[in-house]
Structure formats: C-alpha cells, structure tokens
Design an enzyme around this catalytic site. Sequence first.
Site, mmCIF file in Angstrom:
data_model
loop_
_atom_site.group_PDB
_atom_site.id
_atom_site.type_symbol
_atom_site.label_atom_id
_atom_site.label_comp_id
_atom_site.label_asym_id
_atom_site.label_seq_id
_atom_site.Cartn_x
_atom_site.Cartn_y
_atom_site.Cartn_z
ATOM 1 N NE ARG A 1 -4.205 -1.613 -0.006
ATOM 2 C CZ ARG A 1 -4.194 -2.893 -0.658
ATOM 3 N NH1 ARG A 1 -3.096 -3.127 -1.606
ATOM 4 N NH2 ARG A 1 -5.260 -3.552 -0.675
ATOM 5 C CG HIS B 1 -2.780 -0.814 -7.184
ATOM 6 N ND1 HIS B 1 -3.085 -0.189 -6.012
ATOM 7 C CD2 HIS B 1 -2.929 -2.184 -6.764
ATOM 8 C CE1 HIS B 1 -3.193 -0.979 -5.052
ATOM 9 N NE2 HIS B 1 -3.251 -2.304 -5.358
ATOM 10 C CD GLU C 1 -2.644 3.345 -5.706
ATOM 11 O OE1 GLU C 1 -3.635 2.628 -5.954
ATOM 12 O OE2 GLU C 1 -1.691 2.607 -5.153
#
Length: 239
Positions: free
Chosen positions: A150, A197, A179
Amino acid sequence: MTVVGIAVSNTPGAVNASTANTAIYLLLGALRRAHIAATALRQGQWRGSMGLGHDPEGKMLGILGMGGIGSALAVRAAPFGLKMQYHNRNPVVHPCSNLLNVQYVSFEKLLRTSDIISIHLPLNNSTKGLIGRKEFRMMKDGVVIVNTARGKIMDEEALVEALDVGKVFAAGLDVYEKEPEVHPGLIRSDKVVLTPHVGTATLETVRKMEILVIDNVRCVLEHGRLLTPVMESRKSKLR
C-alpha cells in the site's frame, strides 16, 4: 463498516502468487534500472544512458511482512541467489522460512542490513507512514526499495529525496500514496520502475478472486459466516 457491526471479507491467498510475481518483476527491473534502456529503445536511442545495474546474487533481501505474499516472494527470490531475512509483528511458522533459511530480524536490523527491501504489509494505523525520512537514514547506501503493498506505508516525498541524493539506488513501485496521482518526483526520476497498481491484474488471479467472493457469499447464506473475514471484522456478527 465494523463500527456498525457489519462483517467484511476480502480475498487473501488468491492474490499471493500474482503480487509476488509483480514484486520480483519490480525488484529485477530496479536492480538494472531497466526502464531507462526500455524507454531509450522506443525513442530510437538503443540503450540510452542506462549504465550498469546490479545482479541479485548474494544480495540481502529484507522482506517486510511475511504473510502470504511475503512468503510467496521468498519462494520466488531463492532461485536468484538472494539471501533473505524478514520482519513481522511476530516470527512466523512457515515451511519456506526453514527450507529457504529466511531469518527473522528486528525492524531496525532489517532496515540497516538489507540491500533490497520489499514491503508486504497491510495498511493500518501502525503501518501508515512506517517508512519515512528517519527509516531511510537507517538504510544502507544504495538500497533498492520495492513496494507492492500500500502506498501510504511509505512517505513518497522522503523516497524522492533519498533517490535524488543517491541513498536509494532505485525503486520499483506498484502502489502510491494518493492513487491515481503519482508524486511528480517519481515520474521524473529515471531510477524508478513504475506500474499502476496492477499486481493482481491477470486473468487467472481475477478468476481466483471472483471464485473466493462467490464462496464467501455461499458460506454466509448456508452457514451464516464468512470464509475470509478481514481481521478487524472477525468479531462482527452478520445481520
């Protein structure tokens, strides 16, 4: 969700292999700063200003978080000749730890003695901002950083500073603090391999995730419980 007593599930296990594969891809790419040559080739400049990278053999890989993904990474890293150590809240009992001689060490020792650090922690109150300026100062000069966990676990501004001064040789990132925004310092740096991602973005992994979601729903309907409740909701009762 757990505040109001709603149980929540996720899809652990299903994502282990794909995410670990992505970490290996980023690790090798960062060691070689491979993105420089790949970009130059597409621009008609052959290798560009790539320079020499590093081989993985003999390097110490520090795995931060030895759950399913961290363990899967260890299995994949071993054939490359990497030495390995890990830090977790507690030492884990896992076959790969013994078979691959992966040593448990303190958080500080992992930071100070690893040539490569790969992050595989969940995001929670204790891990948010875990890697910042203080932690980068502890690391070896020329360390390589990989993060497929993360983005908020690591201070991106501190990482950019460490890259700019050469403290960090290179980084491989699949996750980011805000993000889909990416720190402009990471975008401009030729020392960073970036992916958006996509650690679990394979047909096979998405299928595994979908099946696990369906199995969770079926288990609730038939037995009144979730197969894979998230840690924070394990005491919540289904309504």
